[in-house]
Design a protein around this motif. Structure first.
Motif, PDB file in Angstrom:
ATOM      1  N   MET A   1       0.849  -1.175   0.000  1.00 42.60           N
ATOM      2  CA  MET A   1       0.000   0.000   0.000  1.00 42.60           C
ATOM      3  C   MET A   1       0.900   1.245   0.000  1.00 42.60           C
ATOM      4  O   MET A   1       1.850   1.324   0.752  1.00 42.60           O
ATOM      5  CB  MET A   1      -0.895  -0.016   1.245  1.00 42.60           C
ATOM      6  CG  MET A   1      -1.798   1.197   1.344  1.00 42.60           C
ATOM      7  SD  MET A   1      -2.866   1.236   2.812  1.00 42.60           S
ATOM      8  CE  MET A   1      -3.946  -0.161   2.568  1.00 42.60           C
ATOM      9  N   THR A   2       0.573   2.195  -0.838  1.00 41.58           N
ATOM     10  CA  THR A   2       1.355   3.425  -0.908  1.00 41.58           C
ATOM     11  C   THR A   2       0.977   4.361   0.244  1.00 41.58           C
ATOM     12  O   THR A   2      -0.076   4.194   0.875  1.00 41.58           O
ATOM     13  CB  THR A   2       1.112   4.177  -2.232  1.00 41.58           C
ATOM     14  OG1 THR A   2      -0.237   4.652  -2.244  1.00 41.58           O
ATOM     15  CG2 THR A   2       1.391   3.288  -3.437  1.00 41.58           C
ATOM     16  N   LEU A   3       1.814   5.351   0.486  1.00 41.00           N
ATOM     17  CA  LEU A   3       1.519   6.344   1.518  1.00 41.00           C
ATOM     18  C   LEU A   3       0.219   7.073   1.199  1.00 41.00           C
ATOM     19  O   LEU A   3      -0.601   7.315   2.084  1.00 41.00           O
ATOM     20  CB  LEU A   3       2.682   7.333   1.646  1.00 41.00           C
ATOM     21  CG  LEU A   3       2.508   8.440   2.686  1.00 41.00           C
ATOM     22  CD1 LEU A   3       2.255   7.873   4.072  1.00 41.00           C
ATOM     23  CD2 LEU A   3       3.724   9.344   2.686  1.00 41.00           C
ATOM     24  N   LEU A   4       0.002   7.390  -0.080  1.00 42.25           N
ATOM     25  CA  LEU A   4      -1.240   8.057  -0.474  1.00 42.25           C
ATOM     26  C   LEU A   4      -2.451   7.185  -0.172  1.00 42.25           C
ATOM     27  O   LEU A   4      -3.465   7.678   0.335  1.00 42.25           O
ATOM     28  CB  LEU A   4      -1.204   8.443  -1.955  1.00 42.25           C
ATOM     29  CG  LEU A   4      -2.449   9.141  -2.482  1.00 42.25           C
ATOM     30  CD1 LEU A   4      -2.723  10.439  -1.712  1.00 42.25           C
ATOM     31  CD2 LEU A   4      -2.323   9.408  -3.977  1.00 42.25           C
ATOM     32  N   ASP A   5      -2.357   5.886  -0.440  1.00 36.67           N
ATOM     33  CA  ASP A   5      -3.459   4.975  -0.120  1.00 36.67           C
ATOM     34  C   ASP A   5      -3.741   4.953   1.384  1.00 36.67           C
ATOM     35  O   ASP A   5      -4.895   4.973   1.812  1.00 36.67           O
ATOM     36  CB  ASP A   5      -3.152   3.547  -0.588  1.00 36.67           C
ATOM     37  CG  ASP A   5      -3.187   3.411  -2.101  1.00 36.67           C
ATOM     38  OD1 ASP A   5      -3.884   4.222  -2.752  1.00 36.67           O
ATOM     39  OD2 ASP A   5      -2.508   2.507  -2.626  1.00 36.67           O
ATOM     40  N   GLU A   6      -2.674   4.930   2.194  1.00 36.42           N
ATOM     41  CA  GLU A   6      -2.843   4.957   3.647  1.00 36.42           C
ATOM     42  C   GLU A   6      -3.575   6.224   4.078  1.00 36.42           C
ATOM     43  O   GLU A   6      -4.473   6.177   4.927  1.00 36.42           O
ATOM     44  CB  GLU A   6      -1.485   4.900   4.346  1.00 36.42           C
ATOM     45  CG  GLU A   6      -0.807   3.560   4.285  1.00 36.42           C
ATOM     46  CD  GLU A   6       0.558   3.586   4.965  1.00 36.42           C
ATOM     47  OE1 GLU A   6       0.745   4.354   5.939  1.00 36.42           O
ATOM     48  OE2 GLU A   6       1.441   2.846   4.508  1.00 36.42           O
ATOM     49  N   ILE A   7      -3.172   7.348   3.509  1.00 36.79           N
ATOM     50  CA  ILE A   7      -3.796   8.629   3.847  1.00 36.79           C
ATOM     51  C   ILE A   7      -5.274   8.616   3.487  1.00 36.79           C
ATOM     52  O   ILE A   7      -6.135   8.993   4.291  1.00 36.79           O
ATOM     53  CB  ILE A   7      -3.069   9.792   3.134  1.00 36.79           C
ATOM     54  CG1 ILE A   7      -1.668   9.965   3.720  1.00 36.79           C
ATOM     55  CG2 ILE A   7      -3.870  11.085   3.226  1.00 36.79           C
ATOM     56  CD1 ILE A   7      -0.766  10.882   2.912  1.00 36.79           C
ATOM     57  N   LEU A   8      -5.585   8.191   2.289  1.00 38.10           N
ATOM     58  CA  LEU A   8      -6.975   8.189   1.831  1.00 38.10           C
ATOM     59  C   LEU A   8      -7.831   7.199   2.608  1.00 38.10           C
ATOM     60  O   LEU A   8      -8.992   7.495   2.926  1.00 38.10           O
ATOM     61  CB  LEU A   8      -7.038   7.918   0.331  1.00 38.10           C
ATOM     62  CG  LEU A   8      -6.445   9.029  -0.546  1.00 38.10           C
ATOM     63  CD1 LEU A   8      -6.406   8.591  -2.000  1.00 38.10           C
ATOM     64  CD2 LEU A   8      -7.200  10.335  -0.375  1.00 38.10           C
ATOM     65  N   ASN A   9      -7.282   6.033   2.935  1.00 39.23           N
ATOM     66  CA  ASN A   9      -8.032   5.046   3.731  1.00 39.23           C
ATOM     67  C   ASN A   9      -8.342   5.593   5.119  1.00 39.23           C
ATOM     68  O   ASN A   9      -9.462   5.458   5.616  1.00 39.23           O
ATOM     69  CB  ASN A   9      -7.259   3.726   3.850  1.00 39.23           C
ATOM     70  CG  ASN A   9      -7.283   2.924   2.572  1.00 39.23           C
ATOM     71  OD1 ASN A   9      -8.135   3.128   1.704  1.00 39.23           O
ATOM     72  ND2 ASN A   9      -6.324   2.019   2.438  1.00 39.23           N
ATOM     73  N   TYR A  10      -7.336   6.198   5.761  1.00 38.78           N
ATOM     74  CA  TYR A  10      -7.554   6.777   7.076  1.00 38.78           C
ATOM     75  C   TYR A  10      -8.570   7.913   6.993  1.00 38.78           C
ATOM     76  O   TYR A  10      -9.458   8.031   7.838  1.00 38.78           O
ATOM     77  CB  TYR A  10      -6.253   7.291   7.689  1.00 38.78           C
ATOM     78  CG  TYR A  10      -6.508   7.934   9.032  1.00 38.78           C
ATOM     79  CD1 TYR A  10      -6.623   7.157  10.174  1.00 38.78           C
ATOM     80  CD2 TYR A  10      -6.691   9.311   9.141  1.00 38.78           C
ATOM     81  CE1 TYR A  10      -6.908   7.736  11.407  1.00 38.78           C
ATOM     82  CE2 TYR A  10      -6.977   9.895  10.365  1.00 38.78           C
ATOM     83  CZ  TYR A  10      -7.073   9.108  11.494  1.00 38.78           C
ATOM     84  OH  TYR A  10      -7.375   9.681  12.707  1.00 38.78           O
ATOM     85  N   ASN A  11      -8.449   8.749   5.969  1.00 38.96           N
ATOM     86  CA  ASN A  11      -9.347   9.887   5.822  1.00 38.96           C
ATOM     87  C   ASN A  11     -10.796   9.442   5.697  1.00 38.96           C
ATOM     88  O   ASN A  11     -11.703  10.073   6.252  1.00 38.96           O
ATOM     89  CB  ASN A  11      -8.937  10.738   4.621  1.00 38.96           C
ATOM     90  CG  ASN A  11      -9.838  11.924   4.458  1.00 38.96           C
ATOM     91  OD1 ASN A  11     -10.717  11.935   3.590  1.00 38.96           O
ATOM     92  ND2 ASN A  11      -9.661  12.917   5.310  1.00 38.96           N
ATOM     93  N   GLU A  12     -11.013   8.358   4.992  1.00 35.95           N
ATOM     94  CA  GLU A  12     -12.381   7.848   4.850  1.00 35.95           C
ATOM     95  C   GLU A  12     -12.968   7.500   6.221  1.00 35.95           C
ATOM     96  O   GLU A  12     -14.113   7.858   6.531  1.00 35.95           O
ATOM     97  CB  GLU A  12     -12.373   6.609   3.941  1.00 35.95           C
ATOM     98  CG  GLU A  12     -13.752   6.095   3.612  1.00 35.95           C
ATOM     99  CD  GLU A  12     -13.706   4.912   2.643  1.00 35.95           C
ATOM    100  OE1 GLU A  12     -14.517   3.978   2.832  1.00 35.95           O
ATOM    101  OE2 GLU A  12     -12.875   4.934   1.717  1.00 35.95           O
TER     102      GLU A  12
END
Length: 190
Positions: A1-12
């Motif tokens: 998982m990319t850092l951007l994916d981690e950010i977006l998943n957490y944001n959701e």
């Protein structure tokens, strides 16, 4: 998982569980203060906590070294917007000890650029166009002098309100201790 994916998943999850509610405020700073400080990661929370500010109290502008290097650049524009549009009545410039800008060397920076693919021709083109790239990429020797310089740039800007207090401080990035460099109330009274 990319850092951007981690950010977006957490944001959701952040939004769906309404975790944002504890941070609700409006765009105007409750303390009517705008702070220019460094982008150093150690200051992200330490700066506001060491001054007893919470979300919504102040506007914060960040850049490398808390430096106002150009009177008509984006940093100065942001400070003017905070004063004229967002009701800030005071400006605080906060540098910090152990700043990366205090050891920044244009030679080392340019070498790092070359290592990451910037071509010598690109720098030559910039230099031939009048960009003083070596000076632009140079750091400072004294954080106190740098803060005083930025305070002076803001205080004497032709578009800044003449009697607005512009303060200068240096923070310790480990303890949060503040050292006064310029008391803007004394300067504003003159």
């Amino acid at each position: 998982m990319t850092l951007l994916d981690e950010i977006l998943n957490y944001n959701e999850k952040f939004v769906s569980s309404k975790m944002y509610e504890e941070y609700k405020t409006d765009k105007f700073p409750d303390k009517r203060l705008v702070i220019l400080t460094c982008m150093d990661t150690r200051l992200v929370e330490l700066l506001t906590k060491s001054m007893n500010f919470k979300n919504g109290d102040v506007k914060i502008v960040r850049n490398a070294g808390a430096i106002v290097s150009h009177p008509f650049g984006s940093i100065m524009r942001s400070l003017l917007v905070a004063v004229y549009q967002l009701q800030a009545d005071e400006v605080l410039i906060v540098g910090h000890h152990d700043c990366g800008m205090s050891s920044l060397s244009s030679d080392k920076m340019i070498d790092a650029m070359f290592e990451r693919g910037v071509k010598e021709e690109t720098l030559d083109t910039l230099r031939n166009a009048g960009v003083e790239i070596d000076q632009w990429l140079e750091g400072f020797e004294s954080v106190e002098q740098s803060v005083a310089h930025s305070v002076n740039m803001v205080k004497n800007h032709p578009l800044m309100i003449e009697d607005i207090p512009v303060h200068g401080l240096v923070i310790h990035p480990g303890t949060g201790q503040l050292d006064l460099v310029v008391n803007g109330y004394e300067k504003a009274a003159k």
